[in-house]
Design a protein around this motif. Sequence first.
Motif, PDB file in Angstrom:
ATOM      1  N   VAL A   7       7.011  45.767  51.023  1.00 28.57           N
ATOM      2  CA  VAL A   7       7.523  47.102  51.312  1.00 28.57           C
ATOM      3  C   VAL A   7       8.141  47.089  52.701  1.00 28.57           C
ATOM      4  O   VAL A   7       7.431  46.916  53.703  1.00 28.57           O
ATOM      5  CB  VAL A   7       6.390  48.158  51.260  1.00 28.57           C
ATOM      6  CG1 VAL A   7       6.984  49.567  51.256  1.00 28.57           C
ATOM      7  CG2 VAL A   7       5.485  47.933  50.060  1.00 28.57           C
ATOM      8  N   GLU A   8       9.446  47.223  52.760  1.00 30.41           N
ATOM      9  CA  GLU A   8      10.169  47.108  54.037  1.00 30.41           C
ATOM     10  C   GLU A   8      11.502  47.827  53.889  1.00 30.41           C
ATOM     11  O   GLU A   8      12.223  47.591  52.928  1.00 30.41           O
ATOM     12  CB  GLU A   8      10.374  45.607  54.354  1.00 30.41           C
ATOM     13  CG  GLU A   8      11.321  45.300  55.473  1.00 30.41           C
ATOM     14  CD  GLU A   8      10.880  45.880  56.806  1.00 30.41           C
ATOM     15  OE1 GLU A   8      11.512  46.853  57.258  1.00 30.41           O
ATOM     16  OE2 GLU A   8       9.892  45.354  57.379  1.00 30.41           O
ATOM     17  N   ASP A   9      11.789  48.741  54.845  1.00 28.99           N
ATOM     18  CA  ASP A   9      13.016  49.533  54.705  1.00 28.99           C
ATOM     19  C   ASP A   9      14.245  48.846  55.298  1.00 28.99           C
ATOM     20  O   ASP A   9      15.364  49.247  55.017  1.00 28.99           O
ATOM     21  CB  ASP A   9      12.842  50.929  55.325  1.00 28.99           C
ATOM     22  CG  ASP A   9      12.529  50.854  56.800  1.00 28.99           C
ATOM     23  OD1 ASP A   9      11.571  50.132  57.155  1.00 28.99           O
ATOM     24  OD2 ASP A   9      13.234  51.487  57.600  1.00 28.99           O
ATOM     25  N   GLU A  10      14.034  47.825  56.161  1.00 25.28           N
ATOM     26  CA  GLU A  10      15.195  47.086  56.669  1.00 25.28           C
ATOM     27  C   GLU A  10      15.637  46.125  55.565  1.00 25.28           C
ATOM     28  O   GLU A  10      14.962  45.129  55.290  1.00 25.28           O
ATOM     29  CB  GLU A  10      14.823  46.294  57.923  1.00 25.28           C
ATOM     30  CG  GLU A  10      14.583  47.149  59.149  1.00 25.28           C
ATOM     31  CD  GLU A  10      13.968  46.331  60.283  1.00 25.28           C
ATOM     32  OE1 GLU A  10      14.542  45.270  60.619  1.00 25.28           O
ATOM     33  OE2 GLU A  10      12.917  46.731  60.789  1.00 25.28           O
ATOM     34  N   ARG A  11      16.797  46.454  54.980  1.00 20.79           N
ATOM     35  CA  ARG A  11      17.224  45.725  53.777  1.00 20.79           C
ATOM     36  C   ARG A  11      17.346  44.222  54.008  1.00 20.79           C
ATOM     37  O   ARG A  11      16.994  43.429  53.146  1.00 20.79           O
ATOM     38  CB  ARG A  11      18.584  46.263  53.295  1.00 20.79           C
ATOM     39  CG  ARG A  11      18.528  47.718  52.851  1.00 20.79           C
ATOM     40  CD  ARG A  11      18.058  47.808  51.407  1.00 20.79           C
ATOM     41  NE  ARG A  11      17.932  49.213  50.997  1.00 20.79           N
ATOM     42  CZ  ARG A  11      17.750  49.604  49.737  1.00 20.79           C
ATOM     43  NH1 ARG A  11      17.673  48.714  48.770  1.00 20.79           N
ATOM     44  NH2 ARG A  11      17.621  50.864  49.446  1.00 20.79           N
ATOM     45  N   LEU A  51       3.344  45.044  53.981  1.00 20.68           N
ATOM     46  CA  LEU A  51       3.774  46.421  54.193  1.00 20.68           C
ATOM     47  C   LEU A  51       4.234  46.671  55.616  1.00 20.68           C
ATOM     48  O   LEU A  51       3.473  46.466  56.568  1.00 20.68           O
ATOM     49  CB  LEU A  51       2.570  47.319  53.848  1.00 20.68           C
ATOM     50  CG  LEU A  51       2.561  48.769  54.264  1.00 20.68           C
ATOM     51  CD1 LEU A  51       3.596  49.531  53.478  1.00 20.68           C
ATOM     52  CD2 LEU A  51       1.181  49.365  54.005  1.00 20.68           C
ATOM     53  N   ASP A  52       5.477  47.116  55.767  1.00 12.48           N
ATOM     54  CA  ASP A  52       5.986  47.537  57.068  1.00 12.48           C
ATOM     55  C   ASP A  52       5.404  48.916  57.385  1.00 12.48           C
ATOM     56  O   ASP A  52       5.431  49.806  56.537  1.00 12.48           O
ATOM     57  CB  ASP A  52       7.521  47.605  57.005  1.00 12.48           C
ATOM     58  CG  ASP A  52       8.115  48.140  58.286  1.00 12.48           C
ATOM     59  OD1 ASP A  52       7.568  47.838  59.364  1.00 12.48           O
ATOM     60  OD2 ASP A  52       9.120  48.862  58.215  1.00 12.48           O
ATOM     61  N   LEU A  53       4.869  49.089  58.604  1.00 12.25           N
ATOM     62  CA  LEU A  53       4.253  50.380  58.937  1.00 12.25           C
ATOM     63  C   LEU A  53       5.288  51.461  59.209  1.00 12.25           C
ATOM     64  O   LEU A  53       5.008  52.645  59.068  1.00 12.25           O
ATOM     65  CB  LEU A  53       3.343  50.225  60.157  1.00 12.25           C
ATOM     66  CG  LEU A  53       1.977  49.604  59.905  1.00 12.25           C
ATOM     67  CD1 LEU A  53       1.193  49.511  61.206  1.00 12.25           C
ATOM     68  CD2 LEU A  53       1.184  50.379  58.872  1.00 12.25           C
ATOM     69  N   GLY A  54       6.512  51.060  59.634  1.00 16.88           N
ATOM     70  CA  GLY A  54       7.525  52.066  59.946  1.00 16.88           C
ATOM     71  C   GLY A  54       8.467  52.304  58.781  1.00 16.88           C
ATOM     72  O   GLY A  54       9.545  51.718  58.704  1.00 16.88           O
ATOM     73  N   LEU A  55       8.052  53.166  57.856  1.00 17.69           N
ATOM     74  CA  LEU A  55       8.895  53.475  56.690  1.00 17.69           C
ATOM     75  C   LEU A  55       9.503  54.862  56.866  1.00 17.69           C
ATOM     76  O   LEU A  55       8.912  55.725  57.502  1.00 17.69           O
ATOM     77  CB  LEU A  55       8.047  53.445  55.407  1.00 17.69           C
ATOM     78  CG  LEU A  55       7.469  52.080  55.025  1.00 17.69           C
ATOM     79  CD1 LEU A  55       6.458  52.243  53.896  1.00 17.69           C
ATOM     80  CD2 LEU A  55       8.583  51.121  54.633  1.00 17.69           C
ATOM     81  N   THR A 100       2.676  40.697  63.784  1.00 20.68           N
ATOM     82  CA  THR A 100       3.508  41.450  64.715  1.00 20.68           C
ATOM     83  C   THR A 100       4.957  40.965  64.625  1.00 20.68           C
ATOM     84  O   THR A 100       5.213  39.763  64.653  1.00 20.68           O
ATOM     85  CB  THR A 100       2.982  41.264  66.150  1.00 20.68           C
ATOM     86  OG1 THR A 100       1.610  41.662  66.172  1.00 20.68           O
ATOM     87  CG2 THR A 100       3.764  42.131  67.130  1.00 20.68           C
ATOM     88  N   LYS A 101       5.883  41.937  64.535  1.00 21.50           N
ATOM     89  CA  LYS A 101       7.307  41.610  64.534  1.00 21.50           C
ATOM     90  C   LYS A 101       7.776  41.294  65.946  1.00 21.50           C
ATOM     91  O   LYS A 101       7.338  41.979  66.862  1.00 21.50           O
ATOM     92  CB  LYS A 101       8.116  42.802  64.010  1.00 21.50           C
ATOM     93  CG  LYS A 101       7.982  43.066  62.536  1.00 21.50           C
ATOM     94  CD  LYS A 101       8.853  44.292  62.218  1.00 21.50           C
ATOM     95  CE  LYS A 101       8.849  44.560  60.713  1.00 21.50           C
ATOM     96  NZ  LYS A 101       9.685  45.720  60.384  1.00 21.50           N
ATOM     97  N   PRO A 102       8.684  40.368  66.175  1.00 18.32           N
ATOM     98  CA  PRO A 102       9.225  39.443  65.178  1.00 18.32           C
ATOM     99  C   PRO A 102       8.232  38.311  64.916  1.00 18.32           C
ATOM    100  O   PRO A 102       7.574  37.843  65.833  1.00 18.32           O
ATOM    101  CB  PRO A 102      10.483  38.907  65.874  1.00 18.32           C
ATOM    102  CG  PRO A 102      10.169  38.983  67.336  1.00 18.32           C
ATOM    103  CD  PRO A 102       9.221  40.137  67.507  1.00 18.32           C
TER     104      PRO A 102
HETATM  105 CA    CA Z   1      10.792  49.812  59.275  1.00 20.63          CA
END
Ligand code: CA
Length: 224
Positions: A7-11, A51-55, A100-102
Amino acid sequence: MTTVLVVEDERRLLRALQLALQSHGYDVVAAPTGTSALASLAERAVDAVVLDLGLPDMDGQVLIRRVRATASIPILVLSARHASAQKVAALDAGADDYVTKPFGLDELLARLRAVLRRGHPTADLDRVDTGSFSLDFPARRAARNGDEVRLTPTEWKILEVLTHTPGRLVPHQEMLERVWGPAYVKETQYLRVYLGQLRRKLEADPSRPRHLITEAGLGYRFDP
Ligand code: CA
């Protein structure tokens, strides 16, 4: 085949994760939003969630709780740097670990394997051998560099919880609950004292532990 819901909004990141996981033999279900993630979970069985936390459409913690309410699937969270309050909240909501990203792909794959092992503990739990120490759980025998070390029953319990799932972050609350009981989930100073003791007894260099690792403010991890 192991199925992972990503689950990640950055395509671009979603696509990159999908290709990377597929090339390592995972079946990947990709979801760009929290809503589509929940729809995918309702439709098919998955073995783990990344899962990305920032959706954009749903708070990450809310999504973790929604997943937790229906299944005990391991959840690995992707979070921004310097967001340790967010990591703690995600772990409290039921996430198993975070990256942690990146992040490097190797790190992500290692953490994913570790959270997947949560439901499938390593076959041989009786013995643990690291470069510094060995543990024989049934015989309750421990040794550092071949010299016998005496451990208390509480220390054995802590080691059991930590070494059961190598590489996995065990949050403070979970450790306190499993070792001391639900009434003790706030007593994080117990853990500092006991982990310090265990490092002095087992690590080759207790000031620079290589196996009994602290994740500041979050929990502990056993690196074999
Ligand atoms: Ca995000």
